[in-house]
Design an enzyme around this catalytic site. Structure first.
Site, PDB file in Angstrom:
ATOM      1  CB  SER A  84      -0.842   0.079   1.266  1.00 28.58           C
ATOM      2  OG  SER A  84      -1.394   1.274   1.481  1.00 28.58           O
ATOM      3  CG  HIS A 131      -3.916  -1.498  -1.557  1.00 25.27           C
ATOM      4  ND1 HIS A 131      -5.056  -2.269  -1.744  1.00 25.27           N
ATOM      5  CD2 HIS A 131      -4.241  -0.696  -0.250  1.00 25.27           C
ATOM      6  CE1 HIS A 131      -6.020  -1.789  -0.908  1.00 25.27           C
ATOM      7  NE2 HIS A 131      -5.503  -1.320  -0.088  1.00 25.27           N
ATOM      8  CG  ASP A 147      -5.027   2.645   1.044  1.00 20.89           C
ATOM      9  OD1 ASP A 147      -5.980   1.739   0.617  1.00 20.89           O
ATOM     10  OD2 ASP A 147      -3.930   2.194   1.256  1.00 20.89           O
ATOM     11  CG  MET A 169      -8.357   7.137   2.885  1.00 15.94           C
ATOM     12  SD  MET A 169      -7.515   6.981   4.301  1.00 15.94           S
ATOM     13  CE  MET A 169      -6.586   5.676   4.159  1.00 15.94           C
ATOM     14  CG  HIS A 217      -9.206   0.258  -0.139  1.00 18.95           C
ATOM     15  ND1 HIS A 217      -8.676   0.118   1.034  1.00 18.95           N
ATOM     16  CD2 HIS A 217     -10.668  -0.037   0.082  1.00 18.95           C
ATOM     17  CE1 HIS A 217      -9.460   0.004   2.041  1.00 18.95           C
ATOM     18  NE2 HIS A 217     -10.753  -0.164   1.426  1.00 18.95           N
ATOM     19  CG  MET A 225     -11.393   3.392   2.472  1.00 24.26           C
ATOM     20  SD  MET A 225      -9.533   3.172   3.538  1.00 24.26           S
ATOM     21  CE  MET A 225      -8.571   3.648   1.925  1.00 24.26           C
ATOM     22  CG  MET A 285     -11.632  -2.553   5.432  1.00 25.06           C
ATOM     23  SD  MET A 285      -9.967  -2.145   4.647  1.00 25.06           S
ATOM     24  CE  MET A 285      -8.903  -1.317   6.048  1.00 25.06           C
ATOM     25  CG  ASP A 327      -6.211  -2.402   3.409  1.00 28.03           C
ATOM     26  OD1 ASP A 327      -5.025  -2.344   3.974  1.00 28.03           O
ATOM     27  OD2 ASP A 327      -6.838  -1.756   2.697  1.00 28.03           O
TER      28      ASP A 327
HETATM   29  C1  DX5 Z   1      -6.022   1.649   5.913  1.00 29.50           C
HETATM   30  C2  DX5 Z   1      -5.676   1.407   4.297  1.00 29.50           C
HETATM   31  C3  DX5 Z   1      -4.736   0.386   4.343  1.00 29.50           C
HETATM   32  C4  DX5 Z   1      -3.332   0.800   5.108  1.00 29.50           C
HETATM   33  C5  DX5 Z   1      -2.807  -0.519   5.275  1.00 29.50           C
HETATM   34  O1  DX5 Z   1      -7.322   2.473   5.630  1.00 29.50           O
HETATM   35  O2  DX5 Z   1      -6.663   0.975   3.731  1.00 29.50           O
HETATM   36  O3  DX5 Z   1      -4.347  -0.094   2.944  1.00 29.50           O
HETATM   37  O4  DX5 Z   1      -2.242   1.320   4.146  1.00 29.50           O
HETATM   38  O5  DX5 Z   1      -1.583  -0.013   6.221  1.00 29.50           O
HETATM   39  P1  DX5 Z   1      -0.798  -0.955   7.194  1.00 29.50           P
HETATM   40  O6  DX5 Z   1      -0.217  -2.052   6.378  1.00 29.50           O
HETATM   41  O7  DX5 Z   1       0.297  -0.164   7.738  1.00 29.50           O
HETATM   42  O8  DX5 Z   1      -1.456  -1.514   8.360  1.00 29.50           O
HETATM   43 ZN    ZN Z   2      -6.526  -0.166   1.637  1.00 29.49          ZN
END
Ligand code: DX5
Ligand code: ZN
Length: 218
Positions: free
Chosen positions: A7, A30, A32, A34, A63, A65, A136, A174
């Protein structure tokens, strides 16, 4: 076969190209997204995805969010995502089905995600046409959190359903993934591991990617 998806949430964005190059032995990248509403953090979006698409051939696992993600799923698919994953909690059933179809019509893979408090059953109405179910294993929003073991029975439940219906849907986990928790998830039935801090937090990234795959090999 276990797939590893670093990620980039934990990457250094001042040198994102180099950071991506350092994990190119992984299976997916990956990404992310948000919005500060669905989760209490803000990250990156379409312009960054377009740039990343230009510099890598890696499979881009996006991903989302964000609230009402169906507004954006096609745009992320067009901007270069190979897999567009969004949250079942964030959309209406009608919009979820329509967004999955739209992602497929654009030639991309579609995934749905559940937060730690959401039961696996919420994915069942869509599972026949999903390419990925993302469970998650932390509350979405931030990297570097502690793995929530209560997610494990949900992974097992999804694997059972996918196997019994002879579906091809991947199960991705994740949050809080490291060599110990990766094994727990793989044993429960997950086959795609997202890891942010555990990969980007070290210099020997290719070795860590190989190790994550190895500990999960049955
Ligand atoms: C959190 C993200 C993850 C995050 C995971 O909301 O969706 O993808 O990067 O990070 P680690 O592996 O550090 O928990
Ligand atoms: Zn993620």
């Amino acid at each position: 076969m276990i797939k590893v998806a670093p990620s980039i949430l934990s990457a250094d964005y001042t040198k994102l190209g180099e950071e991506i190059n350092s994990v190119k032995s992984a299976d997916y990248l990956h990404f992310d997204v948000m919005d500060g509403v669905f989760v209490s953090n803000l990250t990156i979006g379409l312009p960054v995805l377009e740039s990343v698409r230009r510099i890598t051939e890696m499979t881009l696992d996006v991903h989302l969010m964000i609230t009402s993600p169906a507004r954006f799923t096609a745009r992320f698919a067009r901007a270069g995502a190979d897999i567009v994953v969004f949250h079942v909690e964030a959309e209406t059933p009608e919009n979820i089905s329509a967004a999955i179809d739209e992602i497929h019509a654009l030639g991309k893979r579609a995934g749905l995600s559940i937060k730690p408090g959401t039961p696996a059953e919420k994915l069942f109405p869509y599972i026949d046409k999903l390419d990925m179910a993302l469970v998650m294993t932390v509350e979405p929003g931030f990297g570097g959190q502690k793995f929530i073991p209560e997610a494990l029975p949900k992974i097992a439940q999804l694997r059972k359903t996918i196997t019994s219906r002879a579906l091809k849907c991947d199960i991705e986990v994740d949050g809080g993934i490291n060599v110990e928790t990766a094994k727990l998830c793989a044993d429960a039935g997950a086959n795609v591991l997202v890891a942010g801090s555990d990969i980007f937090g070290r210099t020997d990234r290719a070795a860590r990617i190989a190790e994550l795959r190895k500990v999960c090999a049955h």
